[in-house]
Design a protein around this motif. Structure first.
Motif, mmCIF file in Angstrom:
data_model
loop_
_atom_site.group_PDB
_atom_site.id
_atom_site.type_symbol
_atom_site.label_atom_id
_atom_site.label_comp_id
_atom_site.label_asym_id
_atom_site.label_seq_id
_atom_site.Cartn_x
_atom_site.Cartn_y
_atom_site.Cartn_z
ATOM 1 N N GLU A 128 36.203 16.236 5.115
ATOM 2 C CA GLU A 128 37.269 15.903 4.167
ATOM 3 C C GLU A 128 37.121 14.479 3.661
ATOM 4 O O GLU A 128 37.219 13.532 4.428
ATOM 5 N N HIS A 129 36.865 14.353 2.373
ATOM 6 C CA HIS A 129 36.784 13.052 1.681
ATOM 7 C C HIS A 129 35.941 12.059 2.478
ATOM 8 O O HIS A 129 36.350 10.912 2.687
ATOM 9 N N LEU A 130 34.796 12.514 2.881
ATOM 10 C CA LEU A 130 33.936 11.713 3.746
ATOM 11 C C LEU A 130 33.203 10.647 2.930
ATOM 12 O O LEU A 130 32.580 10.946 1.915
ATOM 13 N N SER A 131 33.293 9.400 3.370
ATOM 14 C CA SER A 131 32.546 8.327 2.714
ATOM 15 C C SER A 131 31.845 7.495 3.780
ATOM 16 O O SER A 131 32.313 7.396 4.912
ATOM 17 N N LYS A 132 30.717 6.932 3.389
ATOM 18 C CA LYS A 132 30.003 6.059 4.329
ATOM 19 C C LYS A 132 29.335 4.937 3.558
ATOM 20 O O LYS A 132 28.637 5.181 2.570
ATOM 21 N N CYS A 173 19.587 10.274 -1.323
ATOM 22 C CA CYS A 173 20.950 10.586 -1.765
ATOM 23 C C CYS A 173 21.919 10.619 -0.591
ATOM 24 O O CYS A 173 23.090 10.914 -0.763
ATOM 25 N N GLY A 174 21.423 10.320 0.616
ATOM 26 C CA GLY A 174 22.335 10.251 1.755
ATOM 27 C C GLY A 174 22.439 11.537 2.547
ATOM 28 O O GLY A 174 23.367 11.721 3.328
ATOM 29 N N LYS A 175 21.474 12.448 2.369
ATOM 30 C CA LYS A 175 21.532 13.742 3.061
ATOM 31 C C LYS A 175 21.458 13.570 4.573
ATOM 32 O O LYS A 175 22.240 14.165 5.325
ATOM 33 N N SER A 176 20.493 12.744 5.021
ATOM 34 C CA SER A 176 20.352 12.531 6.470
ATOM 35 C C SER A 176 21.594 11.853 7.034
ATOM 36 O O SER A 176 22.048 12.172 8.136
ATOM 37 N N THR A 177 22.125 10.901 6.263
ATOM 38 C CA THR A 177 23.336 10.203 6.689
ATOM 39 C C THR A 177 24.484 11.196 6.881
ATOM 40 O O THR A 177 25.231 11.115 7.856
ATOM 41 N N LEU A 178 24.578 12.151 5.948
ATOM 42 C CA LEU A 178 25.639 13.147 6.044
ATOM 43 C C LEU A 178 25.518 13.943 7.351
ATOM 44 O O LEU A 178 26.499 14.145 8.063
ATOM 45 N N LEU A 179 24.295 14.360 7.683
ATOM 46 C CA LEU A 179 24.110 15.127 8.925
ATOM 47 C C LEU A 179 24.454 14.283 10.147
ATOM 48 O O LEU A 179 25.039 14.769 11.111
ATOM 49 N N LYS A 180 24.075 13.012 10.115
ATOM 50 C CA LYS A 180 24.380 12.153 11.261
ATOM 51 C C LYS A 180 25.881 11.940 11.416
ATOM 52 O O LYS A 180 26.385 11.814 12.531
ATOM 53 N N LEU A 188 26.943 8.796 13.603
ATOM 54 C CA LEU A 188 27.475 7.692 12.809
ATOM 55 C C LEU A 188 28.969 7.925 12.622
ATOM 56 O O LEU A 188 29.424 9.063 12.654
ATOM 57 N N ARG A 189 29.713 6.832 12.401
ATOM 58 C CA ARG A 189 31.140 6.959 12.114
ATOM 59 C C ARG A 189 31.354 6.854 10.616
ATOM 60 O O ARG A 189 30.788 5.981 9.964
ATOM 61 N N PRO A 190 32.191 7.714 10.066
ATOM 62 C CA PRO A 190 32.456 7.623 8.631
ATOM 63 C C PRO A 190 33.259 6.361 8.304
ATOM 64 O O PRO A 190 34.047 5.896 9.126
ATOM 65 N N SER A 191 33.033 5.809 7.103
ATOM 66 C CA SER A 191 33.839 4.666 6.669
ATOM 67 C C SER A 191 35.218 5.138 6.242
ATOM 68 O O SER A 191 36.191 4.412 6.338
ATOM 69 N N ALA A 192 35.273 6.361 5.726
ATOM 70 C CA ALA A 192 36.564 6.955 5.365
ATOM 71 C C ALA A 192 36.430 8.469 5.453
ATOM 72 O O ALA A 192 35.328 8.997 5.431
#
Lengths: 261, 270
Positions: free
Chosen positions: B6-10, B43-50, B56-60
């Motif tokens: 939900e509304h994930l940002s990093k 595009c941040g695909k790996s970051t999304l999986l982590k 990783l902790r989401p920023s929001a």
């Protein structure tokens, strides 16, 4: 599945070396017999061999070598175990590394034998100061290799362990230790060789028994062939330990296609 | 089981500033669903999986995974890109590692790992080390390590990216078989548009810098998927549609790349 090629490689590695040593000893033998003046400083290998056999029969060989090995082993364990622990900690934690690294660099640069007099004042004239010096000599190579071994483990391996929820002890035993083991083993080899050198050197300066003391006594009484006998035994100790370590390495690090030690 | 972002940002701190890697990512994955995520590199695909795996902790925003309270399966398991195997462990130990980390006893974890190893034809290599295997075999071991933990959500990060086309084709088929037999939902990240379509029930199209969901496409192909779908007209049409979403950005980043190095490659993000 890689055992047969390994065994072949071991055989192929040993025999050429044996051949080279045999040829050199034979040439030395011929030269020493042909030139009488040479044999004063360079006694024939057969003469040196006869000395070793005589010392072996009367037990002197084992007393001498035993004294050296005891100092070597005590110092090696006393210096090696803390080196291993501190090396793992320094490799794993940038904070520990930053705190201790300058100290290590400074202490490593000091010739260990130079602090022997100070240690003798502190610890007395017995075995303690000698063992302490050997320990210091073994400490640094193993510390530096262990630290480097931990640092070259790919961060990905820690990430994988973390992703699967591995506990800290499991990360230690399944990632940290095996991942740094190849470098730890080459550190053990360096540390042994450093400890052997320093043991013989300090026996020359400050001991009444051991290979170093025998070398010095032989030199002072101009029994050159006995000097060579002790040198040969020292050298064989090195060959023997390195051989054993190579075999142990094959067992402990079977995943390395080409062992580094 | 249901899984939701939900509304994930990093964002990451980088050279004194911030780089927004992902922005406002919202999607859900249903029970036993196979969702592909396709996007350009960086595009941040790996970051999304982590983020989903909890590395990783989401920023929001938030990652929500709900399941029955008696479900003891792990929430997720991540299949890493190449080189994720432990070189000092045999194939058997590597496959069993996920179970070992969860405290499963030696006998049971070896039994479950051996069953997987046999099912993908690697039984003769159970006691080999990764360096003795081909790249394709290694990747199957990496996939197996995740599969045997029987996760609710299986996360795959370009698992077949380093393989040649033929091997990749075969492993796609094998992966689908394994998933069919399992109980896991899948989030499959790839930069290969065709792969995303051939494998997924749905395809999420991600565009980069910061990564956003550009579109979502439901794939109208039946199960089980067959290799022949690769030449199916419907697949071609969807591929073209996805390319339409990615084209402008691909051209832009190509032009950009020729002028200056990009600030952070996906792999370089901590």
């Amino acid at each position: 599945m890689s055992a047969p090629p390994d065994r072949r490689r071991l055989g192929a590695g040993v025999w050429p070396a044996v051949f080279v040593v045999a040829v050199l000893l034979a040439l030395w033998e011929l030269w020493a017999r042909a030139a009488a003046s040479a044999s004063i400083l360079f006694p024939a290998p057969s003469v040196v061999g006869a000395v070793i056999l005589r010392q072996g029969r009367n037990g002197e060989l084992f007393r001498t070598t035993g004294a050296t090995l005891l100092r070597l082993a005590s110092g090696f364990v006393l210096g090696g175990v803390p080196a291993l622990l501190l090396g793992l900690a320094m490799g794993f934690s940038p904070r520990v590394r930053a705190a201790v690294d300058p100290l290590v660099a400074a202490a490593h640069a000091i010739p260990k034998i130079a602090v022997l007099p100070i240690l003798m004042i502190l610890l007395g004239l017995g075995e303690a100061p000698k063992i302490a010096v050997v320990a210091a000599a073994a400490f640094f190579p193993l510390l530096i290799s262990t630290m480097a071994g931990v640092r070259q483990i790919s961060p990905l391996h820690f990430e994988v362990a973390h992703a699967y929820g591995a506990s800290a002890p499991r990360v230690f035993w399944r990632v940290l230790v095996p991942g740094s083991l190849p470098q730890i083993l080459s550190g053990v080899r360096l540390a042994f060789n450093a400890a052997l050198l320093i043991t013989v050197a300090l026996e020359i300066v400050a001991a009444r028994n051991g290979l170093g003391a025998t070398i010095w006594l032989a030199w002072q009484t101009m029994r050159v062939e006995e000097l060579y006998a002790s040198l040969a035994v020292t050298s064989l100790l090195g060959v023997g330990f390195n051989g054993v370590l190579a075999l142990v390495g094959r067992r402990l690090v079977p995943w390395h296609a080409t062992p580094e030690i | 089981m249901s899984f939701q972002c939900e509304h994930l940002s990093k964002s990451f701190a980088l050279r004194g500033g911030f780089v927004q890697a992902l922005e406002d990512i919202t999607f859900r994955v249903g029970e036993r669903e196979f969702v592909s995520i396709v996007g350009p590199s960086g595009c941040g695909k790996s970051t999304l999986l982590k983020l989903i795996a909890g590395l990783l902790r989401p920023s929001a925003g938030s990652v929500v995974l709900t399941a029955a309270s008696d479900d003891e399966r792990p929430a997720s398991a991540l299949v890493f890109q190449e080189h994720g195997l432990f070189p000092w462990m045999t194939v058997l130990e590597n496959v069993a590692f996920g179970l070992e980390a969860r405290g499963v006893g030696r006998a049971e974890r070896h039994e479950r790992a051996m069953a997987f190893i046999a099912s993908v034809g690697l039984a003769p290599f159970a006691h080999a080390f990764p360096h003795q295997l081909s790249v394709g075999m290694r990747q199957r071991v990496g996939i197996g390590r995740a599969f045997v933990t029987d996760p609710r959500l299986l996360l795959l990060d370009e698992p077949l990216g380093s393989l040649d086309a033929q091997t990749r084709f075969l492993l796609q088929e094998e992966l689908l078989k394994l998933w069919t037999r399992s109980r896991s939902a899948v989030v499959y990240v790839t930069h290969d548009i065709e792969e995303a379509v051939l494998l997924g029930d749905r395809v999420l199209v991600l565009t980069g810098r910061p990564g956003r969901i550009q579109g979502e496409i439901t794939v109208p192909l039946g199960r089980p998927r067959k290799l022949e779908y690769a030449v199916d007209e419907r697949v071609s049409a969807i591929k073209w549609q996805i390319w339409g979403m990615l084209e402008e950005e691909a051209r832009r980043s190509l032009a950009l790349a020729s002028r200056e190095p990009l600030p952070a490659e996906e792999g370089a993000v901590p």
